[in-house]
Design a protein around this motif. Structure first.
Motif, PDB file in Angstrom:
ATOM      1  N   GLY A 162       0.656  -1.406   0.066  1.00  0.00           N
ATOM      2  CA  GLY A 162      -0.076  -0.052   0.271  1.00  0.00           C
ATOM      3  C   GLY A 162       0.973   1.104  -0.046  1.00  0.00           C
ATOM      4  N   ARG A 163       2.266   1.114   0.690  1.00  0.00           N
ATOM      5  CA  ARG A 163       3.150   2.420   0.324  1.00  0.00           C
ATOM      6  C   ARG A 163       4.094   2.425  -1.411  1.00  0.00           C
ATOM      7  NH1 ARG A 163       2.711   2.048   6.147  1.00  0.00           N
ATOM      8  NH2 ARG A 163       1.817   3.960   6.726  1.00  0.00           N
ATOM      9  N   ASN A 164       4.456   1.152  -1.314  1.00  0.00           N
ATOM     10  CA  ASN A 164       5.348   1.144  -2.320  1.00  0.00           C
ATOM     11  C   ASN A 164       5.216  -0.234  -2.992  1.00  0.00           C
ATOM     12  OD1 ASN A 164       7.554   2.374   0.383  1.00  0.00           O
ATOM     13  ND2 ASN A 164       8.180   2.897  -1.816  1.00  0.00           N
ATOM     14  N   TYR A 247      -1.504   4.397   0.494  1.00  0.00           N
ATOM     15  CA  TYR A 247      -0.519   5.864   1.617  1.00  0.00           C
ATOM     16  C   TYR A 247      -0.229   6.292   0.151  1.00  0.00           C
ATOM     17  CZ  TYR A 247      -1.028   3.046   5.594  1.00  0.00           C
ATOM     18  OH  TYR A 247      -1.669   2.812   6.600  1.00  0.00           O
ATOM     19  N   PHE A 248      -0.809   7.837  -0.323  1.00  0.00           N
ATOM     20  CA  PHE A 248       0.283   8.901  -1.308  1.00  0.00           C
ATOM     21  C   PHE A 248       0.905   9.546   0.056  1.00  0.00           C
ATOM     22  CE2 PHE A 248      -3.811   8.019  -4.795  1.00  0.00           C
ATOM     23  CZ  PHE A 248      -2.834   6.902  -4.765  1.00  0.00           C
ATOM     24  N   ILE A 249       1.877  10.117  -1.309  1.00  0.00           N
ATOM     25  CA  ILE A 249       2.177  10.859  -0.222  1.00  0.00           C
ATOM     26  C   ILE A 249       2.011  12.831  -0.945  1.00  0.00           C
ATOM     27  CG2 ILE A 249       4.568  10.208  -1.140  1.00  0.00           C
ATOM     28  CD1 ILE A 249       5.072  11.316  -2.901  1.00  0.00           C
ATOM     29  N   ASN A 434       0.469  10.918  -7.458  1.00  0.00           N
ATOM     30  CA  ASN A 434       1.415  10.810  -5.592  1.00  0.00           C
ATOM     31  C   ASN A 434       1.726   9.756  -4.791  1.00  0.00           C
ATOM     32  OD1 ASN A 434       1.426  12.892  -6.052  1.00  0.00           O
ATOM     33  ND2 ASN A 434       0.381  14.176  -3.972  1.00  0.00           N
ATOM     34  N   PHE A 435       1.795   8.380  -5.251  1.00  0.00           N
ATOM     35  CA  PHE A 435       1.564   6.633  -5.200  1.00  0.00           C
ATOM     36  C   PHE A 435       3.129   6.986  -5.471  1.00  0.00           C
ATOM     37  CE2 PHE A 435       2.656   2.489  -5.614  1.00  0.00           C
ATOM     38  CZ  PHE A 435       2.191   1.957  -3.904  1.00  0.00           C
ATOM     39  N   ASN A 436       4.110   6.157  -4.812  1.00  0.00           N
ATOM     40  CA  ASN A 436       5.192   6.882  -4.937  1.00  0.00           C
ATOM     41  C   ASN A 436       5.427   4.750  -5.054  1.00  0.00           C
ATOM     42  OD1 ASN A 436       7.993   6.357  -3.810  1.00  0.00           O
ATOM     43  ND2 ASN A 436       8.339   6.449  -2.093  1.00  0.00           N
ATOM     44  N   PHE A 437       5.901   4.727  -6.391  1.00  0.00           N
ATOM     45  CA  PHE A 437       6.691   3.128  -7.445  1.00  0.00           C
ATOM     46  C   PHE A 437       7.910   2.877  -7.211  1.00  0.00           C
ATOM     47  CE2 PHE A 437       2.848   4.258  -9.344  1.00  0.00           C
ATOM     48  CZ  PHE A 437       1.971   2.798  -9.965  1.00  0.00           C
TER      49      PHE A 437
END
Length: 445
Positions: A162-164, A247-249, A434-437
């Motif tokens: 969900g974060r990376n 989760y998005f930055i 803004n999702f951290n790929f």
């Protein structure tokens, strides 16, 4: 090893039984893929990126148009009964006309379009005793119908917490159609297929096998699809498969699920798509009763660029907008829009600010369409209300299009039969881009 895993996956799909390879349960809870916007076709479209062929010890990445109404995926490929004997990245193992999948996709889970003619039950390959399975497919670009041959395909995605994304890769083996390369001449550049995400059992590649850090891992996924369409060409949005926090930055500790409202998902007898019930539309305190004519069913579409309203609803929206924006000078309408504004004197502000549009939904929730999703700037000096008059007999009366989805987080939960929606993420300090790929080093479950 890869071919062995693929063969096991195909067997799992054929017999529709889970294959228990190991008891290990990974710490991630979904899969993730980037989503891109395309404006180089006849209409704006959005693609999702999957890993497909495995060549020289690595996967090839390919883009597929996102279609949440299509009954099954299809792509640029060739069916080959001698699939395992050669080196052909675009070749796929065929489905025989005698298999149940062929009957299903020819008689029940088929593309429903007046542009398609009926297909033969099966046809033999030249010089072969094998019987292929022809199926029809419909282009989301121009609505033309083409004939495909059904195959056992392979699509892969990275796992995510969900974060990376994780370095591990999940494979799925759905049935898909193979069509000639020429079918994609009208598609956006570098987009070579259509990925189906509808309610059809042959949509949503829901594989259970993982290769990578834990090559014999099996994972059962919840039937949940989350989509976040980007508003720009420069940065991708994101798609998730399976339940998870999201989760998005820059708010990396804020779960997007906490921003969601929910409404029931409805079924329609003539569609594999997703529907909701819009009870009313409210603009600056003025209400439009959508259900007074007895039908307030609203379809969601990822291939229609702008929301379409039946004429009576559209006229009411325009009439209210003319009253609440009377200080903004009008401009000559620019097709396909019917109400446009002259913003040449609006030099102190970027774009145009208009009242929010609130969709009042079944269950009491409210989907707010803010200016970013209701007004489209079409020239330097002209911006238009980004809705379309669908005509007097439009059925369903409302079709929500992709411009209204941009930078909105949508969660289609088949298990609970609900749609979760965020309204504009821009107003909440983030966006679909803004999702951290980035995959952090040493990031393993």
């Amino acid at each position: 090893m890869f071919l062995i895993l693929q063969f096991v996956l195909i067997l799992a799909f054929i017999f529709k039984e889970p294959i228990a390879i190991a008891q290990y349960v990974p710490s991630w809870s979904n899969r993730v893929a980037p989503v891109n916007k395309h404006t180089d076709a006849a209409k704006p479209l959005y693609s999702v990126q999957f890993m497909t062929s495995y060549v020289d010890d690595h996967f090839l990445n390919e883009k597929f148009v996102i279609d949440i109404e299509a009954p099954f995926p299809w792509r640029d490929c060739v069916v080959d009964w001698n699939y395992y004997e050669g080196d052909c990245p675009t070749c796929r193992y065929p489905v025989s006309c005698k298999e149940y999948q062929c009957t299903d996709l020819q008689t029940t889970y088929f593309y429903r379009s007046h542009s398609c003619h009926s297909v033969n039950s099966g046809s033999k390959s030249p010089g072969s005793q094998h019987c292929n399975c022809p199926v029809n497919v419909v282009s989301p670009v121009d609505g033309t119908c083409s004939q495909a041959l059904l195959n056992y395909d392979l699509f892969s995605l990275n796992a995510s917490d969900g974060r990376n994304p994780y370095p591990s890769t999940y494979n799925s083996g759905p049935n898909a159609g193979c069509v000639p390369s020429s079918v994609f001449d009208s598609f956006p550049e570098n987009v070579r297929g259509v990925m189906a995400f509808s309610r059809s059992p042959y949509a949503k590649p829901t594989g259970v096998m993982v290769v990578g850090h834990n090559p014999y891992d099996v994972r059962v996924w919840k039937d949940i699809l989350a989509i976040c369409l980007p508003s720009t060409l420069s940065s991708p949005g994101v798609m998730f498969f399976g339940d998870s926090p999201y989760y998005f930055i820059p708010n990396s500790n804020v779960d997007i699920r906490g921003l969601l409202s929910y409404t029931p998902l409805l079924k329609h007898p003539d569609s594999f798509g997703y529907f909701i019930d819009v009870k009313a539309i409210v603009i600056k305190g003025r209400s439009i009763n959508v259900s007074y004519a007895g039908n307030s069913t609203t379809k969601l579409s990822t291939t229609e660029p702008y929301t379409t309203f039946r004429s009576d609803i559209y006229s009411s929206i325009v009439r209210i907008f003319l009253k609440v924006t009377k200080r903004i000078p009008a401009a000559k309408p620019v097709a396909p829009f019917g109400l446009c504004y002259n913003i040449s004197k609006n030099r102190t502000k970027p774009g145009l600010k208009v009242p929010d549009i609130h969709l009042l939904l079944q269950g009491g929730s409210k989907w707010t369409i803010s200016t970013a999703n209701s007004v489209k700037q079409v020239t330097t000096h002209v911006a238009c209300l980004a809705f379309i008059d669908g005509g007097l007999t439009s059925e369903p009366p409302i079709v929500l299009g992709t411009f209204q989805f941009e930078d909105n987080f949508l969660v289609f939960d088949e298990g609970d039969s609900t749609l979760g929606f965020s309204s504009s993420l821009i107003n909440k300090g983030t966006s679909c881009a803004n999702f951290n790929f980035t995959t952090p080093s040493n990031m393993y479950p």
